[in-house]
Design a protein around this motif. Structure first.
Motif, PDB file in Angstrom:
ATOM      1  N   HIS A   1       0.825  -1.221   0.000  1.00  0.00           N
ATOM      2  CA  HIS A   1       0.000   0.000   0.000  1.00  0.00           C
ATOM      3  C   HIS A   1       0.851   1.259   0.000  1.00  0.00           C
ATOM      4  O   HIS A   1       2.026   1.225   0.366  1.00  0.00           O
TER       5      HIS A   1
ATOM      6  N   HIS B   1       0.332   5.489   1.466  1.00  0.00           N
ATOM      7  CA  HIS B   1      -0.474   6.144   2.503  1.00  0.00           C
ATOM      8  C   HIS B   1      -1.166   7.408   1.999  1.00  0.00           C
ATOM      9  O   HIS B   1      -2.025   7.936   2.687  1.00  0.00           O
TER      10      HIS B   1
ATOM     11  N   HIS C   1       4.796   0.418   0.056  1.00  0.00           N
ATOM     12  CA  HIS C   1       5.551  -0.580   0.821  1.00  0.00           C
ATOM     13  C   HIS C   1       4.644  -1.697   1.328  1.00  0.00           C
ATOM     14  O   HIS C   1       3.418  -1.597   1.321  1.00  0.00           O
TER      15      HIS C   1
ATOM     16  N   TYR D   1       0.940  10.316  10.656  1.00  0.00           N
ATOM     17  CA  TYR D   1       0.629  10.502   9.242  1.00  0.00           C
ATOM     18  C   TYR D   1      -0.037  11.846   9.021  1.00  0.00           C
ATOM     19  O   TYR D   1      -0.861  12.281   9.840  1.00  0.00           O
TER      20      TYR D   1
HETATM   21 FE   LIG Z   1       2.164   1.493   5.729  1.00  0.00          FE
END
Ligand SMILES: [Fe+2]
Length: 203
Positions: free
Chosen positions: A112, A114, A166, A182
């Motif tokens: 995935h 982000h 990643h 995030y």
């Molecule tokens: Fe991740």
């Protein structure tokens, strides 16, 4: 906690990231609310994600050193899913994700991105990260291929640019614990990839 700082680019290159300390942290202990205020200030001052992350690394390291209680704010991985997430700060309308994540040993995540800048400090255990790069074909615009892999251990900070792709494997025989930060997620650009089918879907 000693360790190295890394940056994963949108192309899946993992390179060492040199921390920048524009201003010394004068308060001791360095508390979560002070870190969050510094975080807001750094995000306001710098538009470039790598510049933001260089400045966040030393502050996250200091926060973890000064606030041992934070390192204990995790729950054991859900046996079905293999992971658990504990929010450390949650305010309606606050768009940054601040959380602890635990992964069961041996589990492997999806592949995935982000769609937000990210910073992960590993606090316990070892994680193997596989980094991927886009390699589009006319019929399969979401085709990816493996770029590199690296094993990280406690004390390492791995920073991600928004399109870095990643997958993570928890190594060893006890859960891995990490502090995760995030930025604002662009949900229609957040994908889980299937390298065999050469496709991606939003999640
Ligand atoms: Fe991740």
């Amino acid at each position: 906690m000693d360790g190295r700082n890394w940056l994963v680019t949108d192309q899946g290159v993992c390179q060492e990231l040199n921390a920048v300390e524009d201003e010394k942290i004068l308060t001791a202990p360095y508390r979560l609310y002070q870190f969050l205020a510094d975080l807001d200030r750094i995000l306001d001052r710098f538009d470039d994600n790598a510049e933001r992350l260089k400045r966040l690394c030393p502050r996250v390291r200091r926060l973890m050193d000064d606030s041992p209680w934070l390192q204990l704010q995790y729950t054991f991985p859900d046996p079905q899913k293999g992971w658990s997430v504990s929010m450390l700060y949650d305010e309606p309308g606050y768009p940054i994700t601040v959380q602890m994540v635990a992964w069961e040993a041996g589990r492997v995540s999806t592949i995935h991105n982000h769609a937000a800048w990210g910073l992960v400090m590993l606090l316990d255990g070892e994680e193997k990260n596989t980094f991927w790069q886009r390699s589009p074909e006319s019929e399969f615009p979401d085709r990816i291929e493996k770029a590199s892999e690296q094993i990280f251990s406690s004390g390492d900070i791995i920073c991600f640019l928004p399109d870095a792709i990643h997958s993570v494997e928890a190594m060893g025989d006890s859960p891995t614990i990490s502090f995760n930060l995030y930025g604002i997620t662009t949900y229609d650009r957040r994908f889980v990839f299937d390298p065999q089918a050469r496709t991606a879907k939003t999640f």
